[in-house]
Design an enzyme around this catalytic site. Sequence first.
Site, PDB file in Angstrom:
ATOM      1  N   LYS A  13       0.835  -1.215   0.000  1.00  0.00           N
ATOM      2  CA  LYS A  13       0.000   0.000   0.000  1.00  0.00           C
ATOM      3  C   LYS A  13       0.865   1.258   0.000  1.00  0.00           C
ATOM      4  O   LYS A  13       0.547   2.222  -0.688  1.00  0.00           O
ATOM      5  CB  LYS A  13      -0.924   0.036   1.227  1.00  0.00           C
ATOM      6  CG  LYS A  13      -1.912  -1.098   1.310  1.00  0.00           C
ATOM      7  CD  LYS A  13      -2.918  -0.880   2.429  1.00  0.00           C
ATOM      8  CE  LYS A  13      -2.314  -0.836   3.822  1.00  0.00           C
ATOM      9  NZ  LYS A  13      -1.645  -2.093   4.244  1.00  0.00           N
ATOM     10  N   ARG A  88      -9.727   1.091   9.101  1.00  0.00           N
ATOM     11  CA  ARG A  88      -9.337  -0.291   9.373  1.00  0.00           C
ATOM     12  C   ARG A  88     -10.464  -1.107   9.991  1.00  0.00           C
ATOM     13  O   ARG A  88     -10.282  -2.284  10.265  1.00  0.00           O
ATOM     14  CB  ARG A  88      -8.147  -0.302  10.332  1.00  0.00           C
ATOM     15  CG  ARG A  88      -6.792  -0.458   9.609  1.00  0.00           C
ATOM     16  CD  ARG A  88      -5.741  -0.375  10.660  1.00  0.00           C
ATOM     17  NE  ARG A  88      -4.517  -1.075  10.435  1.00  0.00           N
ATOM     18  CZ  ARG A  88      -3.429  -0.541   9.900  1.00  0.00           C
ATOM     19  NH1 ARG A  88      -3.440   0.656   9.400  1.00  0.00           N
ATOM     20  NH2 ARG A  88      -2.313  -1.233   9.830  1.00  0.00           N
ATOM     21  N   ARG A 124      11.785  -7.061   5.263  1.00  0.00           N
ATOM     22  CA  ARG A 124      11.689  -5.622   4.966  1.00  0.00           C
ATOM     23  C   ARG A 124      12.661  -4.828   5.832  1.00  0.00           C
ATOM     24  O   ARG A 124      12.785  -5.049   7.027  1.00  0.00           O
ATOM     25  CB  ARG A 124      10.250  -5.161   5.232  1.00  0.00           C
ATOM     26  CG  ARG A 124      10.043  -3.682   5.023  1.00  0.00           C
ATOM     27  CD  ARG A 124       8.591  -3.344   4.828  1.00  0.00           C
ATOM     28  NE  ARG A 124       7.809  -3.368   6.061  1.00  0.00           N
ATOM     29  CZ  ARG A 124       6.533  -3.012   6.125  1.00  0.00           C
ATOM     30  NH1 ARG A 124       5.886  -2.643   5.034  1.00  0.00           N
ATOM     31  NH2 ARG A 124       5.882  -3.056   7.268  1.00  0.00           N
ATOM     32  N   ARG A 157      11.396  -2.449  11.130  1.00  0.00           N
ATOM     33  CA  ARG A 157      10.319  -1.925  11.967  1.00  0.00           C
ATOM     34  C   ARG A 157      10.109  -2.858  13.154  1.00  0.00           C
ATOM     35  O   ARG A 157      10.144  -4.071  13.005  1.00  0.00           O
ATOM     36  CB  ARG A 157       9.024  -1.853  11.150  1.00  0.00           C
ATOM     37  CG  ARG A 157       8.756  -0.481  10.594  1.00  0.00           C
ATOM     38  CD  ARG A 157       7.585  -0.470   9.660  1.00  0.00           C
ATOM     39  NE  ARG A 157       6.318  -0.915  10.234  1.00  0.00           N
ATOM     40  CZ  ARG A 157       5.145  -0.784   9.620  1.00  0.00           C
ATOM     41  NH1 ARG A 157       5.088  -0.213   8.429  1.00  0.00           N
ATOM     42  NH2 ARG A 157       4.036  -1.206  10.176  1.00  0.00           N
ATOM     43  N   ARG A 168      -0.936  -8.800  13.589  1.00  0.00           N
ATOM     44  CA  ARG A 168      -1.436  -7.776  12.665  1.00  0.00           C
ATOM     45  C   ARG A 168      -2.283  -8.416  11.565  1.00  0.00           C
ATOM     46  O   ARG A 168      -3.315  -7.890  11.182  1.00  0.00           O
ATOM     47  CB  ARG A 168      -0.255  -7.004  12.053  1.00  0.00           C
ATOM     48  CG  ARG A 168       0.410  -6.068  13.067  1.00  0.00           C
ATOM     49  CD  ARG A 168       1.823  -5.709  12.674  1.00  0.00           C
ATOM     50  NE  ARG A 168       1.922  -4.918  11.470  1.00  0.00           N
ATOM     51  CZ  ARG A 168       3.033  -4.861  10.706  1.00  0.00           C
ATOM     52  NH1 ARG A 168       4.109  -5.543  11.031  1.00  0.00           N
ATOM     53  NH2 ARG A 168       3.059  -4.102   9.643  1.00  0.00           N
TER      54      ARG A 168
HETATM   55  P1  AMP Z   1       0.791   0.386   9.265  1.00  0.00           P
HETATM   56  O1  AMP Z   1       2.021   1.195   8.967  1.00  0.00           O
HETATM   57  O2  AMP Z   1      -0.404   0.828   8.471  1.00  0.00           O
HETATM   58  O3  AMP Z   1       1.054  -1.091   9.178  1.00  0.00           O
HETATM   59  O4  AMP Z   1       0.417   0.704  10.794  1.00  0.00           O
HETATM   60  C1  AMP Z   1       1.295   0.404  11.853  1.00  0.00           C
HETATM   61  C2  AMP Z   1       0.547   0.414  13.157  1.00  0.00           C
HETATM   62  O5  AMP Z   1       0.000   1.711  13.406  1.00  0.00           O
HETATM   63  C3  AMP Z   1      -0.647  -0.533  13.237  1.00  0.00           C
HETATM   64  O6  AMP Z   1      -0.284  -1.856  13.555  1.00  0.00           O
HETATM   65  C4  AMP Z   1      -1.469   0.128  14.337  1.00  0.00           C
HETATM   66  O7  AMP Z   1      -0.913  -0.112  15.612  1.00  0.00           O
HETATM   67  C5  AMP Z   1      -1.286   1.609  14.024  1.00  0.00           C
HETATM   68  N1  AMP Z   1      -2.304   2.097  13.067  1.00  0.00           N
HETATM   69  C6  AMP Z   1      -2.092   2.566  11.808  1.00  0.00           C
HETATM   70  N2  AMP Z   1      -3.248   2.920  11.225  1.00  0.00           N
HETATM   71  C7  AMP Z   1      -4.217   2.653  12.131  1.00  0.00           C
HETATM   72  C8  AMP Z   1      -5.635   2.776  12.124  1.00  0.00           C
HETATM   73  N3  AMP Z   1      -6.299   3.224  11.050  1.00  0.00           N
HETATM   74  N4  AMP Z   1      -6.306   2.419  13.238  1.00  0.00           N
HETATM   75  C9  AMP Z   1      -5.669   1.973  14.325  1.00  0.00           C
HETATM   76  N5  AMP Z   1      -4.349   1.804  14.395  1.00  0.00           N
HETATM   77  C10 AMP Z   1      -3.612   2.137  13.314  1.00  0.00           C
END
Ligand code: AMP
Length: 217
Positions: A13, A88, A124, A157, A168
Amino acid sequence: MRIILLGPPGSGKGTQGEMIERKFNLPRIATGDILREAVKLKTPLGLAAEAQIKAGHLVSDEIVASLVAERIKQSDCLQGYILDGFPRNLNQIKLLEKMDNCQEEIAIEIYVPEETVIKRLVNRRICSSCGTVYNIITSPPQRFEFCDFCGGQLIQREDDNAEVIRERLRIYETEIKDIREHYCRKGVFYKINGEGSVDEVFKRIEIILESKIKKKV
Ligand code: AMP
């Protein structure tokens, strides 16, 4: 136009969102990036969200929605924006539609099988300085652990470890069914194959977006 990018962690994404941003000149709003930056800067938001992020759990819907609401008020979002990592779950969809009842939207799910996603995530690495993403198997840097573009140190990360990845993915699989259904009902849902080269995947997205934009003209 609001473009919502859906897909499991590691589906691409972020990479595809950046390509859409450049090609269609729309800002990309990645909630994960905003939250990680807040953690790095140790802001009150970052301190409140840190434990959830580390564990692979979702941060509260209200916190994330208020971040998005603030961001989309800015003038560069007037013509539209790309959402990466938000909404989400159904509650976040409700909050999104309340903050901006956008008439034109499209939700694109980048579908990648779980085994591929796990392989991508454990391999990654990200440049701690400019954010360029590498895969140590399929797209390694020229110099081990350093960024080709800025020489920054590559890091993994904290939530890209096998246990947190599984959590996740579990959360993603639980929530995505309702999200799909919601956007299907609105007639704005598309699903594309997220395997193949970055350019091949982008081509699939581009065809959808261009057909939507042409229809408008
Ligand atoms: P991502 O980079 O999108 O994989 O997000 C990393 C982490 O940020 C996720 O595992 C959540 O802990 C938090 N996070 C990101 N976007 C959201 C969202 N829309 N709602 C809740 N937590 C989020």
